[in-house]
Design an enzyme around this catalytic site. Structure first.
Site, PDB file in Angstrom:
ATOM      1  N   HIS A  20     -22.340  72.805  22.728  1.00 23.12           N
ATOM      2  CA  HIS A  20     -20.939  72.684  23.133  1.00 23.12           C
ATOM      3  C   HIS A  20     -20.153  73.949  22.821  1.00 23.12           C
ATOM      4  O   HIS A  20     -19.115  74.200  23.430  1.00 23.12           O
ATOM      5  CB  HIS A  20     -20.318  71.426  22.541  1.00 23.12           C
ATOM      6  CG  HIS A  20     -20.782  70.199  23.255  1.00 23.12           C
ATOM      7  ND1 HIS A  20     -21.834  69.445  22.815  1.00 23.12           N
ATOM      8  CD2 HIS A  20     -20.398  69.670  24.449  1.00 23.12           C
ATOM      9  CE1 HIS A  20     -22.050  68.470  23.683  1.00 23.12           C
ATOM     10  NE2 HIS A  20     -21.201  68.583  24.682  1.00 23.12           N
ATOM     11  N   GLU A  30     -27.763  60.313  31.246  1.00 26.23           N
ATOM     12  CA  GLU A  30     -28.207  61.471  30.467  1.00 26.23           C
ATOM     13  C   GLU A  30     -29.270  61.090  29.440  1.00 26.23           C
ATOM     14  O   GLU A  30     -29.640  61.873  28.592  1.00 26.23           O
ATOM     15  CB  GLU A  30     -27.008  62.153  29.810  1.00 26.23           C
ATOM     16  CG  GLU A  30     -26.034  61.208  29.113  1.00 26.23           C
ATOM     17  CD  GLU A  30     -24.772  61.916  28.597  1.00 26.23           C
ATOM     18  OE1 GLU A  30     -24.747  63.154  28.538  1.00 26.23           O
ATOM     19  OE2 GLU A  30     -23.828  61.205  28.242  1.00 26.23           O
ATOM     20  N   ASP A  87     -27.950  66.754  28.244  1.00 18.70           N
ATOM     21  CA  ASP A  87     -28.628  65.796  27.365  1.00 18.70           C
ATOM     22  C   ASP A  87     -29.911  65.260  27.988  1.00 18.70           C
ATOM     23  O   ASP A  87     -30.895  65.036  27.288  1.00 18.70           O
ATOM     24  CB  ASP A  87     -27.686  64.641  27.015  1.00 18.70           C
ATOM     25  CG  ASP A  87     -26.750  65.025  25.896  1.00 18.70           C
ATOM     26  OD1 ASP A  87     -27.236  65.575  24.900  1.00 18.70           O
ATOM     27  OD2 ASP A  87     -25.541  64.818  26.036  1.00 18.70           O
ATOM     28  N   CYS A 125     -22.654  66.616  36.237  1.00 19.74           N
ATOM     29  CA  CYS A 125     -21.691  67.428  35.489  1.00 19.74           C
ATOM     30  C   CYS A 125     -22.392  68.250  34.411  1.00 19.74           C
ATOM     31  O   CYS A 125     -21.755  68.978  33.671  1.00 19.74           O
ATOM     32  CB  CYS A 125     -20.602  66.550  34.896  1.00 19.74           C
ATOM     33  SG  CYS A 125     -21.254  65.266  33.821  1.00 19.74           S
TER      34      CYS A 125
HETATM   35  C1  PEP Z   1     -24.429  66.547  29.638  1.00 22.70           C
HETATM   36  O1  PEP Z   1     -25.029  66.038  28.693  1.00 22.70           O
HETATM   37  O2  PEP Z   1     -24.994  67.124  30.588  1.00 22.70           O
HETATM   38  C2  PEP Z   1     -22.960  66.521  29.672  1.00 22.70           C
HETATM   39  C3  PEP Z   1     -22.287  66.933  30.716  1.00 22.70           C
HETATM   40  O3  PEP Z   1     -22.314  66.097  28.561  1.00 22.70           O
HETATM   41  P1  PEP Z   1     -22.162  66.977  27.226  1.00 22.70           P
HETATM   42  O4  PEP Z   1     -22.607  68.387  27.525  1.00 22.70           O
HETATM   43  O5  PEP Z   1     -20.722  66.935  26.849  1.00 22.70           O
HETATM   44  O6  PEP Z   1     -23.047  66.277  26.260  1.00 22.70           O
HETATM   45 MG    MG Z   2     -24.023  64.718  27.332  1.00 22.17          MG
END
Ligand code: PEP
Ligand code: MG
Length: 579
Positions: free
Chosen positions: A194, A436, A460, A507
């Site tokens: 993140h 995910e 994920d 996403c």
């Molecule tokens: C993902 O896991 O691809 C996602 C978009 O969520 P995050 O990166 O916030 O875990």
């Molecule tokens: Mg995620």
């Protein structure tokens, strides 16, 4: 003049910058004096213990690296640092003051540390004086780990600098100002941590996982960060400097060309239209979303709302933020993702116990279902804001149908309450599930019957399918969104969704990679949600090809046997087809 050094790491956020280095940790640390209630003392002790463990791990890592490069003799210096961590009188001194004074642990620790330093600096013995710098060094490290680093410092830089750190948390990154932080590099971390996602969102070029950045770079060194290739060049010679300056100008020129696509639709040459939305973590990113020509928000990560503060956001604060975002994005839609903390995102104001495997632990929807007091506040705010724009919502980390049902039940209770209180909301708000986790990906046919849409979280999904920690630089080579297993799961999610008339978006960061976008388009993905700066490049891919071409590419890719083969094949096709 110091010699030029090239350090290779993992690309985290694209872009090229040249600037002066600032090593985090070389500054004097100050912390606020915060009172805590008696009941919070055990929590503060746990935080202290965790900081000691983390510091120990960091020192052992450095020691290992130095042993490899310079031999055991040099590495032995760090034994003294490890001894400081075991110093009973220091540790007990901190804990007894904490119990007595009931102030936050970082403040207490700093006071004890200062007292120690003062005592040692009055001693004449040269051996003990040596220990003073060990204590100072380790003390600062512990303090940094306690504070979740140096928020104040990062948000108050006086000049434009390149930040060099062992690690940065997502909340540290969130507190950076683009005007002052030109770029950053860290010793550890992975491509879809993140911290990396936040850097992309803020459009700050970054490289992570460089392993030895903090040990090889000094404050004041000149650094080139190439966030696209994942490289840092320390003290470049004149020829290298000129080469990169020219390259930077070229990048800016091609970005200007791409931006000309801003107002054109994301439609293939044979007329197939897809939704091209953007991911945001902070409402301040809206201007970038609009400037890059995204049609809406496909993922609004709401965790950052809870970070860098000591209390929890109120329902009205949530509501004001969601209302503002949806009003500004109208007539496009905004997909709000409910709270997904855990993994590499921690909130100090919630007393979440330390876990052995935080990515497999009490995270996201699991936490929310167990804490309706926190979850329902957010649900109420989302529903209230849905009266002002086109809002959709989705739950993170759904592992199976029961969780989706439980979450929807809570949502229904909140809806009922709003109806009773005659508070308006969108009765038809779409509610989706993030896919995910492999168990969800494989049971999408079941989930599709009770969800309005799916959004694939490849960050994920990769991590859980390949068993590869997304923030660990040592195994980053295994982190392949093109792994045949991941591709098959994605295909299954899209097909299962379509069978039930459920639209499917993505996403995760995979959708932001132009070569992979070709594959996804061919597999039938309906919506791409990417970092705002990646929107023009993905739009160019979509507008350069026909759906038929991409169908052929994805079908062929699904027959290949390794992730590398798929990656090379899609990159080749991208070169061939885009203009
Ligand atoms: C993902 O896991 O691809 C996602 C978009 O969520 P995050 O990166 O916030 O875990
Ligand atoms: Mg995620």
């Amino acid at each position: 003049m110091r010699k030029q050094i090239l350090l290779k790491g993992i690309p985290a956020a694209p872009g090229l910058v040249i600037g002066k280095a600032f090593i985090l940790g070389s500054e004097n640390l100050e912390v606020p004096r915060r009172s805590i209630p008696e009941s919070k003392i055990p929590v503060e002790i746990v935080r202290f213990e965790e900081a000691l463990i983390k510091t120990r791990r960091e020192i052992l890592d450095i020691q290992k690296k130095i042993t490899k490069e310079m031999g055991t003799r040099h590495a032995q210096i760090f034994n003294a640092h490890l001894l400081v961590l075991e110093d009973r009188s220091l540790i007990e001194g901190v804990i007894s003051r904490l119990k007595r004074e009931k102030l936050c642990i970082e403040y207490i620790f700093l006071q004890v540390l200062k007292k120690y330093i003062k005592t040692f600096s009055h001693i004449d013995d040269p051996y003990l004086r040596e220990r003073l710098s060990d204590i100072e060094d380790v003390g600062k490290r512990i303090l940094r780990n306690l504070c979740g680093v140096q928020r104040e410092i990062l948000s108050n830089l006086k000049e434009k600098l390149v930040i060099v750190a062992y690690d940065l948390s997502p909340s540290d990154t969130a507190s950076m100002h683009k005007e002052k932080v030109m770029g950053f590099i860290t010793d550890i971390g992975g491509r879809t941590s993140h911290t990396a996602i936040m850097a992309k969102a803020l459009e700050i070029p970054a490289v992570v996982g460089l392993e030895e950045a903090t040990s090889r770079i000094k404050t004041g060194d000149t650094i080139i960060i190439d966030g696209t290739r994942g490289e840092a060049i320390v003290n470049p010679d004149r020829a290298t400097l000129n080469k990169y300056k020219r390259q930077g100008e070229k990048i800016m020129r091609s970005e200007r060309v791409l931006l000309k696509l801003k107002d054109l639709p994301a439609v293939t040459r044979d007329g197939h239209k897809v939704d091209l939305a953007a991911n945001i973590e902070l409402p301040e990113e809206l201007s970038s979303v609009i400037a890059h020509g995204a049609s809406g928000i496909g993922l609004y990560r709401t965790e950052y709302f809870y970070m860098n503060r000591t209390d929890l956001p109120s329902e009205d604060e949530h509501f004001a933020a969601y209302k503002k975002v949806s009003e500004q994005v109208k007539p496009h839609s905004v997909v709000i993702r409910t709270l997904d903390l855990g993994g590499d995102k921690f909130l100090s104001q919630l007393d979440i116990p330390h876990e052995m495997n935080p990515y497999l632990g009490w995270r996201a929807i699991r936490f929310c279902l167990a804490r309706p007091d926190i979850f329902k506040v957010q649900l109420r705010a989302i529903l209230r804001a849905s009266a002002y724009g086109k809002l959709k919502m989705m739950y993170p980390m759904i592992s199976g149908i029961e969780e989706l049902r439980q979450a929807n039940q809570m949502l229904e209770q909140v809806k009922e309450e709003l109806r009773r209180r005659k508070i308006p909301f969108d009765e038809d708000i779409e509610v989706g599930a993030m896919i995910e986790i492999p168990s969800a990906a494989l049971t999408c046919d079941i989930l599709a019957k009770e969800a309005d849409f799916f959004s694939i979280g490849t960050n994920d999904l990769n991590q859980y399918s390949i068993a590869v920690d997304r923030v660990n630089e040592k195994i980053a080579y295994l982190y392949e969104p093109t792994h045949p297993a991941v591709l098959r799961l994605i295909k299954n999610i899209i097909d299962s969704g379509h069978k039930e008339n459920v639209w499917v978006g993505m996403c995760g960061e995979m959708a932001s990679e132009p070569a992979f976008a070709l594959l996804l388009l061919g597999m039938g993905l309906d919506e791409f949600s990417v970092s705002p700066a990646a929107v023009p490049a993905i739009k160019r891919v979509i507008r350069s090809v026909t759906l038929e071409q991409t169908k052929y590419i994805s079908e062929k890719a699904l027959t290949l046997t390794t992730g590398k083969d798929v990656e090379n094949f899609s990159k080749e096709k991208l070169k061939e087809l885009t203009f």
